[in-house]
Design a protein around this motif. Structure first.
Motif, PDB file in Angstrom:
ATOM      1  N   PRO A 225     -10.971  90.702 -19.528  1.00 34.06           N
ATOM      2  CA  PRO A 225     -12.075  89.748 -19.378  1.00 34.06           C
ATOM      3  C   PRO A 225     -13.384  90.273 -19.953  1.00 34.06           C
ATOM      4  N   ASP A 226     -14.349  89.356 -20.031  1.00 36.65           N
ATOM      5  CA  ASP A 226     -15.709  89.733 -20.407  1.00 36.65           C
ATOM      6  C   ASP A 226     -16.552  90.064 -19.176  1.00 36.65           C
ATOM      7  N   LEU A 227     -16.108  89.561 -18.011  1.00 38.00           N
ATOM      8  CA  LEU A 227     -16.887  89.733 -16.785  1.00 38.00           C
ATOM      9  C   LEU A 227     -15.950  89.749 -15.585  1.00 38.00           C
ATOM     10  N   LEU A 228     -16.260  90.606 -14.621  1.00 44.52           N
ATOM     11  CA  LEU A 228     -15.588  90.611 -13.328  1.00 44.52           C
ATOM     12  C   LEU A 228     -16.517  89.978 -12.303  1.00 44.52           C
ATOM     13  N   LEU A 229     -16.022  88.975 -11.590  1.00 48.78           N
ATOM     14  CA  LEU A 229     -16.777  88.312 -10.533  1.00 48.78           C
ATOM     15  C   LEU A 229     -16.024  88.512  -9.228  1.00 48.78           C
ATOM     16  N   THR A 230     -16.590  89.297  -8.314  1.00 48.10           N
ATOM     17  CA  THR A 230     -15.953  89.576  -7.034  1.00 48.10           C
ATOM     18  C   THR A 230     -16.741  88.897  -5.919  1.00 48.10           C
ATOM     19  N   THR A 231     -16.218  88.985  -4.692  1.00 50.97           N
ATOM     20  CA  THR A 231     -16.923  88.420  -3.550  1.00 50.97           C
ATOM     21  C   THR A 231     -17.124  89.502  -2.482  1.00 50.97           C
ATOM     22  N   ASP A 232     -17.886  89.151  -1.459  1.00 44.76           N
ATOM     23  CA  ASP A 232     -18.220  90.113  -0.408  1.00 44.76           C
ATOM     24  C   ASP A 232     -17.011  90.578   0.391  1.00 44.76           C
ATOM     25  N   MET A 233     -15.896  89.865   0.305  1.00 42.85           N
ATOM     26  CA  MET A 233     -14.698  90.264   1.042  1.00 42.85           C
ATOM     27  C   MET A 233     -13.887  91.318   0.306  1.00 42.85           C
TER      28      MET A 233
ATOM     29  N   MET B 277     -15.912  82.795 -23.235  1.00 43.51           N
ATOM     30  CA  MET B 277     -15.992  83.964 -22.371  1.00 43.51           C
ATOM     31  C   MET B 277     -14.894  83.893 -21.313  1.00 43.51           C
ATOM     32  N   ILE B 278     -14.307  85.014 -20.984  1.00 43.09           N
ATOM     33  CA  ILE B 278     -13.254  85.079 -19.971  1.00 43.09           C
ATOM     34  C   ILE B 278     -13.808  85.782 -18.731  1.00 43.09           C
ATOM     35  N   ILE B 279     -13.683  85.113 -17.592  1.00 43.88           N
ATOM     36  CA  ILE B 279     -14.150  85.649 -16.314  1.00 43.88           C
ATOM     37  C   ILE B 279     -12.948  85.830 -15.400  1.00 43.88           C
ATOM     38  N   HIS B 280     -12.805  86.993 -14.815  1.00 48.98           N
ATOM     39  CA  HIS B 280     -11.801  87.218 -13.792  1.00 48.98           C
ATOM     40  C   HIS B 280     -12.496  87.205 -12.439  1.00 48.98           C
ATOM     41  N   LEU B 281     -12.112  86.222 -11.613  1.00 47.09           N
ATOM     42  CA  LEU B 281     -12.744  86.022 -10.307  1.00 47.09           C
ATOM     43  C   LEU B 281     -11.774  86.504  -9.229  1.00 47.09           C
ATOM     44  N   PHE B 282     -12.239  87.407  -8.378  1.00 49.73           N
ATOM     45  CA  PHE B 282     -11.404  88.012  -7.346  1.00 49.73           C
ATOM     46  C   PHE B 282     -11.842  87.487  -5.972  1.00 49.73           C
ATOM     47  N   ALA B 283     -10.952  86.712  -5.342  1.00 48.41           N
ATOM     48  CA  ALA B 283     -11.240  86.086  -4.047  1.00 48.41           C
ATOM     49  C   ALA B 283     -10.176  86.503  -3.044  1.00 48.41           C
ATOM     50  N   PRO B 284     -10.382  87.595  -2.312  1.00 50.30           N
ATOM     51  CA  PRO B 284      -9.355  88.110  -1.413  1.00 50.30           C
ATOM     52  C   PRO B 284      -9.185  87.320  -0.122  1.00 50.30           C
ATOM     53  N   PHE B 285     -10.131  86.424   0.189  1.00 50.84           N
ATOM     54  CA  PHE B 285     -10.009  85.585   1.384  1.00 50.84           C
ATOM     55  C   PHE B 285      -9.964  84.138   0.913  1.00 50.84           C
ATOM     56  N   PHE B 286      -8.797  83.742   0.417  1.00 51.14           N
ATOM     57  CA  PHE B 286      -8.670  82.492  -0.329  1.00 51.14           C
ATOM     58  C   PHE B 286      -8.282  81.356   0.609  1.00 51.14           C
ATOM     59  N   SER B 287      -9.274  80.835   1.309  1.00 47.04           N
ATOM     60  CA  SER B 287      -9.097  79.665   2.158  1.00 47.04           C
ATOM     61  C   SER B 287     -10.473  79.078   2.427  1.00 47.04           C
ATOM     62  N   GLY B 288     -10.497  77.864   2.957  1.00 48.32           N
ATOM     63  CA  GLY B 288     -11.743  77.242   3.349  1.00 48.32           C
ATOM     64  C   GLY B 288     -12.760  77.149   2.228  1.00 48.32           C
ATOM     65  N   SER B 289     -14.011  77.428   2.568  1.00 45.65           N
ATOM     66  CA  SER B 289     -15.091  77.307   1.593  1.00 45.65           C
ATOM     67  C   SER B 289     -14.971  78.329   0.472  1.00 45.65           C
ATOM     68  N   HIS B 290     -14.402  79.506   0.755  1.00 44.85           N
ATOM     69  CA  HIS B 290     -14.206  80.517  -0.292  1.00 44.85           C
ATOM     70  C   HIS B 290     -13.248  79.994  -1.357  1.00 44.85           C
ATOM     71  N   GLN B 291     -12.179  79.351  -0.924  1.00 49.81           N
ATOM     72  CA  GLN B 291     -11.212  78.803  -1.869  1.00 49.81           C
ATOM     73  C   GLN B 291     -11.801  77.649  -2.657  1.00 49.81           C
ATOM     74  N   ARG B 292     -12.491  76.743  -1.962  1.00 51.88           N
ATOM     75  CA  ARG B 292     -13.082  75.591  -2.655  1.00 51.88           C
ATOM     76  C   ARG B 292     -14.103  76.050  -3.683  1.00 51.88           C
TER      77      ARG B 292
END
Length: 370
Positions: free
Chosen positions: A61-69, A1-16
């Motif tokens: 992808p098979d799935l889009l995974l976004t974050t609250d940012m 499965m292919i997941i595209h993860l979108f992390a617009p605030f890529f630092s700190g705990s979000h990045q880790r």
């Protein structure tokens, strides 16, 4: 499965978190990121930038995974030709409905602070599954929505609260804990208090340092480690505390790398937490994993990190109770030997245990969306 993860605030705990899942997942996880700065602009503008980045590549992808940012609704609108039939999960590290705003933020007196919560709300509406990093976070967001929506003049959409609740779940924050070098040595007899949070108002440093100063005035002997990321407008209490507690301080400031950070965690003995806001509390979990004795407020996500039978020992209700618990720990000369207990309490947050849970969750989102 292919997941595209979108992390617009890529630092700190979000990045880790994003890098950790990509590294430990059995699926292919592609990261689409922007630097972790200008958080308000990221919530507005990241959807455009990341939509362009997604459309510029050809992998579907098979799935889009976004974050609250990320303004997920806008992102999906801009990419609808390729994402219209894709399942979407949004992961909430925090939310802007219940996050306490800084008293120095100019948007508060100007009453410009509702739109960021609205972006969280519409992102949740647009997603197939809404994931929260703790039960506290899930409950606080959902319980805040009715009052938030009722502030608008009409067509308030109150029925959507139940719809969001029905598709929301808890998925604890994955962390890299078990890869850390174990420290089996006794913590020693000298109490060493630890601060390992961001230098910001929501961590309530005034209360933390007020207690430290009172301990010193009472003649109690202790040492102090102050870690954490400092921002341009750090609360003034840090400069004051550095002068008043200079004889107790054995480290002050941001650790230059993970090895140094781990070293200071392993040296510390007591973690008195005074934070007014934490949707999960990664720094608390890290300290506990390295054997630091937790004294946590009986609120927010903290009770979820402590087994129920130990709540009375490690949770407190008031600042006065925290001070009393600290007195009892510092007055007698005692070694802190409960390292393995604390480690066991939080080890289930490690990616070695959570990665498969994440994978199963993502697979279920895809299946339910087909």
């Amino acid at each position: 499965m292919i997941i595209h993860l979108f992390a617009p605030f890529f630092s700190g705990s979000h990045q880790r978190w994003a890098e950790g899942y990509a590294r430990h997942s059995q699926h292919t996880v592609r990261l689409f990121t922007l630097p972790g700065r200008h958080w308000k602009w990221r919530m507005h503008g990241a959807a455009v930038q990341l939509a362009q980045a997604f459309l510029a590549q050809t992998e579907q992808p098979d799935l889009l995974l976004t974050t609250d940012m990320l303004d997920t609704a806008t992102f999906l609108a801009l990419t609808r030709k390729r994402t219209a039939n894709l399942p979407v999960a949004v992961y909430f590290h925090e939310n802007q409905l219940t996050y306490p705003w800084s008293p120095t933020d100019e948007d508060v007196p100007l009453q410009r602070d509702r739109h960021y919560g609205w972006l969280n709300y519409t992102s949740a509406l647009a997603a197939d599954t809404v994931l929260f990093n703790s039960h506290y976070h899930q409950q606080s967001f959902l319980s805040a929505l009715p009052n938030y929506l009722q502030a608008f003049p009409d067509y308030q959409g109150l029925a959507t609260v139940d719809q969001l609740a029905a598709k929301s779940q808890v998925l604890y924050l994955g962390m890299d804990l078990l890869s850390e070098k174990e420290n089996k040595l006794s913590k020693g007899n000298t109490p060493i208090l630890l601060w390992n949070h961001r230098w910001e108002y929501d961590k309530h440093p005034d209360a933390f340092f007020r207690i430290c100063e009172q301990l010193k005035l009472d003649g109690l002997k202790f040492q102090l480690i102050v870690l954490g990321e400092r921002y341009a407008k750090a609360p003034p209490v840090f400069a004051h505390a550095r002068e008043v507690l200079k004889d107790e301080i054995i480290h002050w400031g941001f650790a230059k790398d993970k090895g140094e950070y781990t070293h200071w965690l392993q040296k510390a003995t007591i973690l008195p937490v005074t934070s007014k806001q934490d949707f999960f509390g990664g720094s608390i979990v890290e300290a506990m994993y390295h054997g630091v004795y937790p004294l946590l407020p009986n609120r927010l996500a903290y009770p979820e990190h402590i087994p129920h039978d130990f709540h009375a020992q490690h949770l407190y209700e008031t600042e006065e109770e925290l001070f009393e618990k600290l007195q009892q720990l510092i007055l007698p000369s005692k070694a802190f030997t409960q390292h393995d207990i604390f480690r066991k309490w939080v080890a289930h947050y490690d990616w070695q245990q959570l990665a498969s849970v994440y994978d199963q969750k993502m697979e279920s989102v895809v299946k339910s969306g087909n």
